[in-house]
Design a protein around this motif. Sequence first.
Motif, short mmCIF file in Angstrom:
data_model
loop_
_atom_site.label_atom_id
_atom_site.label_comp_id
_atom_site.label_asym_id
_atom_site.label_seq_id
_atom_site.Cartn_x
_atom_site.Cartn_y
_atom_site.Cartn_z
N ALA A 122 0.81 -1.22 0.00
CA ALA A 122 0.00 0.00 0.00
C ALA A 122 0.85 1.27 0.00
CB ALA A 122 -0.94 0.00 1.21
N GLN A 123 2.15 1.13 0.21
CA GLN A 123 3.03 2.31 0.29
C GLN A 123 2.92 3.14 -0.98
OE1 GLN A 123 7.15 1.41 0.93
NE2 GLN A 123 7.76 3.55 0.94
N ASP A 124 2.86 4.45 -0.81
CA ASP A 124 2.79 5.43 -1.89
C ASP A 124 1.44 5.45 -2.59
OD1 ASP A 124 5.48 6.48 -1.62
OD2 ASP A 124 6.13 4.54 -2.39
N ALA A 125 0.42 4.85 -1.99
CA ALA A 125 -0.93 4.98 -2.54
C ALA A 125 -1.38 6.43 -2.39
CB ALA A 125 -1.89 4.05 -1.81
N VAL A 126 -2.16 6.90 -3.35
CA VAL A 126 -2.65 8.27 -3.34
C VAL A 126 -4.17 8.23 -3.24
CG1 VAL A 126 -2.71 10.42 -4.66
CG2 VAL A 126 -0.69 8.96 -4.77
N LEU A 127 -4.72 9.16 -2.47
CA LEU A 127 -6.16 9.27 -2.30
C LEU A 127 -6.49 10.70 -1.93
CD1 LEU A 127 -7.26 8.09 1.20
CD2 LEU A 127 -4.88 7.93 0.52
N THR A 128 -7.78 11.00 -1.86
CA THR A 128 -8.21 12.30 -1.36
C THR A 128 -8.87 12.10 0.00
OG1 THR A 128 -10.41 12.22 -2.35
CG2 THR A 128 -8.63 13.15 -3.71
N ALA A 129 -9.00 13.18 0.73
CA ALA A 129 -9.68 13.09 2.02
C ALA A 129 -11.11 12.61 1.84
CB ALA A 129 -9.64 14.44 2.74
N GLY A 130 -11.71 12.89 0.69
CA GLY A 130 -13.06 12.43 0.40
C GLY A 130 -13.16 10.94 0.10
N ASP A 131 -12.01 10.28 -0.07
CA ASP A 131 -11.97 8.84 -0.35
C ASP A 131 -11.91 8.00 0.93
OD1 ASP A 131 -12.05 9.10 -3.13
OD2 ASP A 131 -9.87 9.30 -3.26
N MET A 132 -12.17 8.65 2.08
CA MET A 132 -12.15 7.94 3.36
C MET A 132 -13.55 7.96 3.96
SD MET A 132 -8.62 9.26 5.12
CE MET A 132 -8.93 11.00 4.98
N LEU A 133 -13.93 6.85 4.58
CA LEU A 133 -15.25 6.76 5.20
C LEU A 133 -15.14 5.98 6.51
CD1 LEU A 133 -18.36 7.15 5.05
CD2 LEU A 133 -18.42 4.91 3.93
N HIS A 134 -15.67 6.57 7.58
CA HIS A 134 -15.75 5.86 8.85
C HIS A 134 -17.22 5.54 9.10
CE1 HIS A 134 -15.56 5.82 13.49
NE2 HIS A 134 -15.34 4.62 13.00
N ASP A 135 -17.54 4.26 9.13
CA ASP A 135 -18.89 3.80 9.44
C ASP A 135 -18.86 3.31 10.88
OD1 ASP A 135 -21.31 2.47 9.76
OD2 ASP A 135 -21.23 1.50 7.80
N GLY A 136 -19.22 4.20 11.81
CA GLY A 136 -19.16 3.88 13.23
C GLY A 136 -20.08 2.74 13.63
N ARG A 137 -21.24 2.66 13.01
CA ARG A 137 -22.20 1.61 13.34
C ARG A 137 -21.65 0.23 12.95
NH1 ARG A 137 -28.15 2.90 12.06
NH2 ARG A 137 -27.79 4.08 13.95
N ALA A 138 -20.98 0.14 11.79
CA ALA A 138 -20.40 -1.12 11.33
C ALA A 138 -18.99 -1.33 11.87
CB ALA A 138 -20.36 -1.16 9.80
N ARG A 139 -18.45 -0.31 12.57
CA ARG A 139 -17.10 -0.34 13.13
C ARG A 139 -16.07 -0.63 12.03
NH1 ARG A 139 -17.03 -3.76 18.56
NH2 ARG A 139 -16.05 -5.10 17.04
N ARG A 140 -16.18 0.19 10.95
CA ARG A 140 -15.31 -0.02 9.80
C ARG A 140 -14.80 1.33 9.30
NH1 ARG A 140 -18.37 -3.53 7.09
NH2 ARG A 140 -19.73 -1.87 6.44
N PHE A 141 -13.51 1.37 8.96
CA PHE A 141 -12.92 2.56 8.35
C PHE A 141 -12.36 2.13 7.00
CE2 PHE A 141 -9.44 5.67 7.73
CZ PHE A 141 -10.19 6.84 7.82
#
Length: 158
Positions: A32-51
């Motif tokens: 995964a090193q040097d992978a590129v993403l945007t802040a909008g490409d992250m999602l925390h689903d607290g109910r499912a306990r998944r990031f």
Amino acid sequence: MTDARYADAGPDISLAIRAEDAEDLRILATLAQDAVLTAGDMLHDGRARRFSLLLNRFRWEDAEAARREGRPYERVRSLLVISDALRVRHDGIDRADPGTVLSLLDLGWQPGDDGTGILTLNFAGDGTIAIDAECLSVDLRDVTRPYLAVSGDMPRHE
């Protein structure tokens, strides 16, 4: 570019691995090193306990063959999913700007009591995400076919 779909990936090229201990995580972090993403490409689903993070992952597993054959380097869209995520903290990352571009440098695991611990995602520019986790459970799965790396080059850093 259309949205990434798991069905786009071919069986001979797609990566699907899971880290459940520190040794597994070192291997996953290398891929995964040097992978590129945007802040909008992250999602925390607290109910499912998944990031989850949708990455543009450099294909390190193919880099040597590409160099040897004189062909362009590739990237692929991949999902990085952290299960059993109890709490997510950000430092040095502006989540209010979904267009902020991030470059993943490393993942680390600090074990706690009874299998719990803190998973850290370290980004270029001193950005960090710390995830309090019930256990170490991280999946990395390619969801599209590889595409030519826009830069045409292999990531380099000190």
